[in-house]
Design a protein around this motif. Structure first.
Motif, PDB file in Angstrom:
ATOM      1  N   GLY A 173       7.246   0.915   2.917  1.00 34.13           N
ATOM      2  CA  GLY A 173       6.927   0.730   1.500  1.00 34.13           C
ATOM      3  C   GLY A 173       7.136   2.011   0.718  1.00 34.13           C
ATOM      4  O   GLY A 173       7.684   1.998  -0.399  1.00 34.13           O
ATOM      5  N   MET A 194       3.652   0.818   5.942  1.00 35.60           N
ATOM      6  CA  MET A 194       3.352   1.771   4.873  1.00 35.60           C
ATOM      7  C   MET A 194       4.494   2.760   4.688  1.00 35.60           C
ATOM      8  O   MET A 194       4.860   3.107   3.572  1.00 35.60           O
ATOM      9  CB  MET A 194       2.088   2.570   5.224  1.00 35.60           C
ATOM     10  N   PHE A 245       0.832  -1.202   0.000  1.00 34.09           N
ATOM     11  CA  PHE A 245       0.000   0.000   0.000  1.00 34.09           C
ATOM     12  C   PHE A 245       0.875   1.263   0.000  1.00 34.09           C
ATOM     13  O   PHE A 245       0.681   2.174  -0.821  1.00 34.09           O
ATOM     14  CB  PHE A 245      -0.912  -0.037   1.241  1.00 34.09           C
ATOM     15  N   GLY A 246       1.843   1.312   0.889  1.00 32.94           N
ATOM     16  CA  GLY A 246       2.734   2.466   0.973  1.00 32.94           C
ATOM     17  C   GLY A 246       3.545   2.652  -0.297  1.00 32.94           C
ATOM     18  O   GLY A 246       3.717   3.780  -0.786  1.00 32.94           O
ATOM     19  N   PHE A 247       4.010   1.538  -0.853  1.00 27.70           N
ATOM     20  CA  PHE A 247       4.779   1.588  -2.101  1.00 27.70           C
ATOM     21  C   PHE A 247       3.937   2.196  -3.223  1.00 27.70           C
ATOM     22  O   PHE A 247       4.366   3.108  -3.930  1.00 27.70           O
ATOM     23  CB  PHE A 247       5.238   0.168  -2.475  1.00 27.70           C
ATOM     24  N   LEU A 248       2.710   1.691  -3.361  1.00 28.69           N
ATOM     25  CA  LEU A 248       1.829   2.163  -4.428  1.00 28.69           C
ATOM     26  C   LEU A 248       1.494   3.654  -4.261  1.00 28.69           C
ATOM     27  O   LEU A 248       1.542   4.414  -5.234  1.00 28.69           O
ATOM     28  CB  LEU A 248       0.541   1.339  -4.460  1.00 28.69           C
ATOM     29  N   LEU A 249       1.157   4.051  -3.036  1.00 29.86           N
ATOM     30  CA  LEU A 249       0.800   5.459  -2.810  1.00 29.86           C
ATOM     31  C   LEU A 249       1.960   6.381  -3.175  1.00 29.86           C
ATOM     32  O   LEU A 249       1.766   7.424  -3.801  1.00 29.86           O
ATOM     33  CB  LEU A 249       0.394   5.681  -1.343  1.00 29.86           C
ATOM     34  N   GLN A 250       3.181   5.981  -2.818  1.00 30.47           N
ATOM     35  CA  GLN A 250       4.337   6.829  -3.120  1.00 30.47           C
ATOM     36  C   GLN A 250       4.586   6.886  -4.624  1.00 30.47           C
ATOM     37  O   GLN A 250       4.839   7.952  -5.167  1.00 30.47           O
ATOM     38  CB  GLN A 250       5.568   6.316  -2.363  1.00 30.47           C
ATOM     39  N   LYS A 251       4.504   5.739  -5.286  1.00 24.72           N
ATOM     40  CA  LYS A 251       4.722   5.722  -6.738  1.00 24.72           C
ATOM     41  C   LYS A 251       3.643   6.541  -7.453  1.00 24.72           C
ATOM     42  O   LYS A 251       3.869   7.121  -8.505  1.00 24.72           O
ATOM     43  CB  LYS A 251       4.701   4.281  -7.266  1.00 24.72           C
TER      44      LYS A 251
END
Lengths: 190, 188
Positions: free
Chosen positions: B90, B87, A22-28
């Motif tokens: 990530g 999060m 989730f964190g990876f996707l939001l940042q990307k």
């Protein structure tokens, strides 16, 4: 509280993997940036709306398909205490623009180096305590107003969820098409 | 072709679809819906508990949110709190490989309007954070729990939240920044 502070390791591991993705996707996606979030509310950048609507449409199709096939145990619908939802949402909107992040994106923004997001998280902890202190009054006077329980639109209308999902998907696609055309033809703001 | 992890930004449609699929995974494998703001209640309750635990136990909201059915507390560090902590990790991984990691105290858009003062920005961020979580707890969810998870379940509560949030968000943005062209952020 501290005698059983941690959930079981499997639960924690599943949560941790989910959070990582989730964190990876939001940042990307760029939605961990103050400028991107605030510019959405100024109608200068539609990244937030594009991301959320796509997630909602894709998520709805899969979750309702799995529900129809009996693959999932059930939904996790939150109570429609409409005065609480509306008033809380209205307060939330002010906080989101002032801080420039929402709770999840603030945490993710902290991971990309945004120090102001960390300060916002500290404020959020104070906000949670403030709400807990105010709850005895709010729960008594505001929570009962327009409280209909855990309802969904297809549930209220007594129709199949696809009556809502299909138009939502088509509407989102039309909106995206229009936004993309506008962004690629109109001169960008200086 | 560049390795996608090296790209600074992905298309919002790819990211949105990814979050949608992530919701399938949490529903199917974990019987959970994505959410983040309940963890602020757990974290603040635990912090407060280190100095005034009785007060936390006797508070109706902490009891309602953190209490177990048979009395006592549920584990505070649960699925969602593990999610919230990772999060940040990530996002760090994404930013690191995409070369967008940057220590930033004052965002450029804020600076263009309110100047470079860190104290001023931090004060607004802190107050904003207080208001944000107060509102999220009153509404019983935030942009992830209501906005994404509740939105995709077609919950009446969540779409009510969504509309209210955008309405006051737009008003607040207008008050803070006024009308007119803003700094382009699409490419960073």
């Amino acid at each position: 509280m501290f005698s059983n502070f941690f959930a079981d390791p499997k639960t924690l591991a599943l949560g941790a993997v989910t959070g990582l993705v989730f964190g990876f996707l939001l940042q990307k996606g760029g939605v961990t940036r103050y400028n991107v979030i605030v510019n959405q509310f100024l109608f200068c950048d539609f990244t937030v709306l594009k991301t959320m609507l796509t997630a909602i449409v894709v998520g709805a199709i899969g979750v309702y398909a799995m529900l129809a096939l009996g693959m999932i145990e059930g939904l996790h619908v939150k109570t429609a205490a409409l005065m609480m939802n509306a008033l809380g949402g209205a307060i939330f909107g002010v906080g989101m623009v002032l801080l420039g992040y929402c709770p999840g994106t603030a945490v993710a923004a902290a991971g990309q180096g945004s120090r102001d997001a960390l300060v916002g998280i500290a404020g959020g902890l104070v906000g949670a305590v403030a709400y807990a202190e105010a709850y005895p009054w709010i729960g008594k006077h505001i929570e009962p107003i327009a409280n209909y329980g855990k309802i969904t639109f297809p549930g209220v209308a007594h129709v199949t969820p696809w009556v809502f999902i299909v138009p939502l998907a088509v509407g989102a696609a039309a909106l995206f098409f229009w936004l993309e055309r506008r962004e690629h033809t109109a001169p960008r703001p200086a | 072709m560049t390795n996608p992890i090296r790209l600074p930004r992905w298309s919002p449609y790819v990211v949105g679809a990814g979050i949608g699929v992530l919701s399938w995974v949490t529903f199917y494998f974990m019987n959970k819906a994505l959410g983040t703001s309940t963890s602020f209640v757990g974290a603040s309750g635990a912090l407060l508990c280190t100095v005034a635990c009785e007060h936390v136990e006797q508070n109706a909201y902490f009891a309602k949110t953190l209490g177990a059915k048979g009395g006592g507390f549920k584990p505070v560090f649960d699925w969602q709190m593990a999610l919230v902590f990772t999060m940040a990790l990530g996002a760090f991984i994404s930013a690191w490989f995409g070369r967008t990691f940057k220590v930033e105290r004052v965002p450029t858009l804020w600076q263009s309007r309110f100047g470079p003062s860190v104290a001023k920005r931090y004060a607004a961020a802190f107050v904003g954070g207080v208001i944000l979580i107060f509102g999220a707890r009153m509404a019983d969810g935030c942009t992830s729990g209501h906005g994404i998870s509740g939105g995709l379940q077609l919950a009446v509560s969540s779409w009510t939240f969504f509309v209210a949030m955008f309405a006051t968000g737009i008003l607040t943005a207008l008050v803070l920044y006024g009308r007119g062209p803003k700094e382009v952020t699409r490419v960073q």
